[in-house]
Design an enzyme around this catalytic site. Structure first.
Site, PDB file in Angstrom:
ATOM      1  CD  GLU A 152      14.474   1.395  -1.454  1.00 31.43           C
ATOM      2  OE1 GLU A 152      13.874   2.087  -2.292  1.00 31.43           O
ATOM      3  OE2 GLU A 152      15.217   0.443  -1.762  1.00 31.43           O
ATOM      4  CB  CYS A 159       7.847  22.521   3.004  1.00 34.81           C
ATOM      5  SG  CYS A 159       8.020  21.798   4.639  1.00 34.81           S
ATOM      6  CD  GLU A 309      13.048  -3.737  -1.138  1.00 34.89           C
ATOM      7  OE1 GLU A 309      13.255  -3.406  -2.323  1.00 34.89           O
ATOM      8  OE2 GLU A 309      12.391  -3.050  -0.350  1.00 34.89           O
ATOM      9  CE  LYS A 358       1.807  -2.229 -16.711  1.00 38.82           C
ATOM     10  NZ  LYS A 358       2.402  -0.898 -16.511  1.00 38.82           N
TER      11      LYS A 358
HETATM   12  C1  GLA Z   1      12.803  -0.550  -3.619  1.00 37.44           C
HETATM   13  C2  GLA Z   1      11.617  -0.559  -2.704  1.00 37.44           C
HETATM   14  C3  GLA Z   1      10.571  -1.543  -3.048  1.00 37.44           C
HETATM   15  C4  GLA Z   1      10.396  -1.664  -4.536  1.00 37.44           C
HETATM   16  C5  GLA Z   1      11.726  -1.965  -5.160  1.00 37.44           C
HETATM   17  C6  GLA Z   1      11.671  -2.191  -6.644  1.00 37.44           C
HETATM   18  O1  GLA Z   1      13.876  -1.245  -3.181  1.00 37.44           O
HETATM   19  O2  GLA Z   1      11.955  -0.639  -1.347  1.00 37.44           O
HETATM   20  O3  GLA Z   1       9.370  -1.137  -2.438  1.00 37.44           O
HETATM   21  O4  GLA Z   1       9.893  -0.473  -5.028  1.00 37.44           O
HETATM   22  O5  GLA Z   1      12.578  -0.894  -4.946  1.00 37.44           O
HETATM   23  O6  GLA Z   1      12.958  -2.425  -7.163  1.00 37.44           O
HETATM   24 ZN    ZN Z   2       9.316  19.913   4.647  1.00 37.98          ZN
END
Ligand code: GLA
Ligand code: ZN
Length: 676
Positions: A152, A159, A309, A358
């Site tokens: 992501e 900077c 995901e 968590k």
């Molecule tokens: C994103 C990230 C994951 C995780 C999820 C949680 O999609 O890619 O690593 O942090 O969010 O929702």
């Molecule tokens: Zn930078």
């Protein structure tokens, strides 16, 4: 290249982070993943710190062991991340230049993730090197399904590295400082630049101020373009190495649909297949998720994509993290498949014990066993996907209707400084997409560079920025019989955000057959009305956000405003142009008018819905070698009576249907109809 050919069923799995757990747990994980029908794990997403504990030291022992463990499970594939989303702490200590500077102008410290400056030579060097080492070590694994670069990509850096790189990017684009001054209209507020070095990043220390305002729109737009390119260059640097060593393995990264900072249409061209992370709010309309899927599919040129995901049950990062109700995870998984995904993947396999995720859902909960609702639902879907096999893999959706989504246009409308701060481009686009999707009209999300030949209908709401050649492209489309729908805040500016002097909507003026003399922004909660005296759209319909005051120049007036000093003037116009037609909404229409409009316009264009429209029932069609698969999803919380229009067989239950058969589709249930 994409996943197809490498897979024989919908891939089912997702992020697995065993490095967070003692090794005794791994074997139990394998038992549970087998039980759930998992056949792909995404590994190594956040492991840079473990793989490279210091500048000259690499240690692959844990990853070796993880790979060995998962590969012992028959049929288990690996989506191997390069792990470069978080640089190691030693790197930040030794080379502070890898740390970003945020928009407030503060130098970040080590922490969080996606905290690396995209233009840091140190980050570029070591991320590409890590990718190389991974490719050399694991590139020959038979079960390596794909490379997953970073994670992501997001946000922006301000900077000095980035500032310097921005100047170079601008030099390449504008060639001379005079050309830049002209394009940026810098005589405004005495901004004339004498030297490239005068140019700084548009942060809260310079042109911008919260929340996302700027005194120099084009500079801020160019910075968005530059930042998106910079992060893309990071992706390409790693992808280049991976391609060199493992040309046979597809490469991707996970995207986030309508994500502000990254021009995914540009990114998609460099990805072997699109992968994206779908986390809809529990109360999001199903059509909003549908639009995201279509947008992502479109960024990959219509090829199948990967749902990389989703949560099996719950997120942790919303203010209120409600559970996905029973059946919803399954329903939303099929929604991804319905829109062209060839995978169903989750974040994550086992719930973390510490830190901010968590309480994020996972297939294996903290209790660690399979006797949970979420596990049972996951395992049931796993079994179902096994049964489905490869029937619709690598199939395509075919659409006659398209909706335009353009990141430059988003940046430009959001930063525009007037006429309204309530302009939310993705949501404006969604209103129009929604009207088609609710009718089960197969609809693509396209960009300005998408060929239009296969479409009959193009919606381009809020087409504020008209890039070079695009007006001509639409004219050709309409002349050839296409129907083009646009409206308020369109045709205003060129690619440099310089406003047209041809009379709004500028380059679209002759096409729309009208001139917009003024635009009124309505206060929140206030509205005017579209008044339509006759025909299929007859009625009085809410008009809000912006009201264009229109002078027709050949266009026919379909609706007039009901009130205010422009009462009685045109609010909705239609113009015949060549063999086609153009519709112009002077103000934002309400959902009911848009529904009626979509029905009318699809009728005029002979665009048949994939399945009879029905509230809360979504249908799409994937086609492979002439074989049609119609997905029917019940998003209602109650059973819905549907009529199946064609002879078909449901691949999930093997039930056959004859034409016009009535069927009670249970709440949240799905049909995958083989219509051959
Ligand atoms: C994103 C990230 C994951 C995780 C999820 C949680 O999609 O890619 O690593 O942090 O969010 O929702
Ligand atoms: Zn930078």
């Amino acid at each position: 290249m994409n996943l197809a050919g490498k897979i024989s069923k919908v891939l089912y799995g997702g992020d697995y982070n065993p490095e967070q757990w003692p090794r005794e747990v791994w074997q139990e994980d394998m038992r549970l993943l087998r039980l759930a029908g998992i056949d792909i794990v995404t590994l190594n997403v956040f492991s840079w710190a473990a793989l490279q504990p210091s500048e000259n030291e690499y240690d692959f022992s844990t990853l070796d062991a993880i790979i060995e463990t998962v590969s012992a499970v028959e049929g288990m594939k690996i989506c191997l991340a390069t792990g470069t989303a978080t640089h190691p702490a030693w790197m930040a200590r030794k080379y502070p230049e890898v740390l970003r500077v945020n928009i407030e102008g503060n130098k970040r410290k080590f922490g969080a993730r996606q905290n690396s400056c995209p233009n840091s030579p140190v980050y570029r060097k070591y991320s590409a090197l890590l990718a190389r080492k991974l490719a050399e070590r694991y590139g020959k694994l038979e079960n390596l399904a794909a490379w997953h670069i970073s994670n992501e990509y997001c946000s922006a850096c301000y900077c000095e590295n980035c500032e310097k790189a921005f100047r170079k990017w601008l030099m390449q684009k504008y060639k001379t400082i005079e050309a830049l001054n002209a394009a940026w209209n810098t005589s405004f507020w005495g901004h004339t630049y004498y030297d490239w070095d005068d140019i700084v990043a548009p942060s809260f220390l310079s042109e911008e101020w919260p929340p996302g305002r700027t005194s120099c729109q084009i500079q801020s737009i160019d910075y968005r373009r530059f930042n998106s390119d910079s992060l893309l260059d990071c992706y390409l640097a790693e992808a280049g190495v991976l391609k060199e060593i493992t040309p046979h393995v597809p490469v991707t990264t996970n995207m986030m649909a309508t994500y502000w900072e990254l021009d995914y249409r540009k990114w998609g061209k460099h990805m072997d297949f699109i992968a994206w992370d779908n986390y809809p709010a529990m109360d999001a309309p199903y059509t909003r998720t549908a639009m995201n899927h279509a947008l992502m599919r479109g960024c990959g040129g219509g090829k199948p994509f990967a749902l990389m995901e989703q949560t099996p049950s719950v997120t942790n990062w919303r203010p209120y993290n409600s559970l996905k109700r029973p059946g919803i995870m399954r329903l939303w998984s099929y929604q991804a498949l319905a829109h062209g995904s060839d995978t169903v993947m989750f974040f994550q396999m086992r719930r973390s014990r510490g830190c901010c995720e968590k309480f994020h859902g996972a297939i294996i909960d903290h209790c660690g066993h399979e006797n949970t609702r979420v596990f049972r639902e996951t395992a049931a879907l796993g079994a179902e996907l096994k049964k489905l096999g490869d029937v619709f893999l690598d199939s395509r959706l075919e659409s006659k209707a398209a909706v335009l989504f353009d990141w430059d246009n988003w940046w430009a409308t959001h930063l525009s400084a007037g006429p309204t701060s309530d302009m939310n481009y993705p949501e404006e686009v969604f209103r129009f997409y929604n009207a088609l999707a609710r009718r089960n009209v197969s609809t693509d999300m396209v960009g300005v560079d998408t060929p239009l030949d296969s479409y009959k209908l193009l919606f381009a709401p809020v087409l504020y920025m008209v890039k070079p050649g695009f007006a001509d492209k639409i004219k050709t489309f309409v002349r050839g019989g296409g129907v083009f729908v646009t409206g308020y805040f369109s045709g205003m500016a060129d690619q440099n955000d310089l406003v047209t002097t041809e009379g709004y909507p500028g380059e679209l003026r002759s096409l729309c057959g009208l001139w917009v003399e003024e635009t009124d922004a309505l206060l929140p909660g206030n509205y005017n009305n579209f008044v339509i005296k006759e025909g299929p759209l007859a009625g009085t319909w809410k008009a809000d956000l912006l009201c264009d005051i229109i002078r027709p120049e050949g266009a026919e007036t379909i609706a007039r405003y009901e009130s205010d000093f422009y009462a009685g003037t045109p609010a909705l116009c239609r113009n015949n142009y060549g063999g086609g037609a153009v519709w112009y909404f002077g103000a934002r229409p309400d959902a009911v008018l848009l529904d009626r409009f979509a029905a009318l316009i699809c009728g005029e264009c002979n665009i048949e819905p994939v399945f009879p429209p029905h509230d809360g029932i979504e249908a799409t069609r994937r086609i492979k070698d002439g074989r049609e698969f119609v997905f029917v999803l019940n998003h209602n919380t109650v059973e819905s009576q549907i009529t199946i229009p064609f002879a078909c067989r449901d691949l999930l239950t093997d039930k056959s249907f004859s034409p016009s058969e009535r069927y009670a589709l249970p709440a949240a249930d799905v049909l995958v109809l083989d219509v051959t």
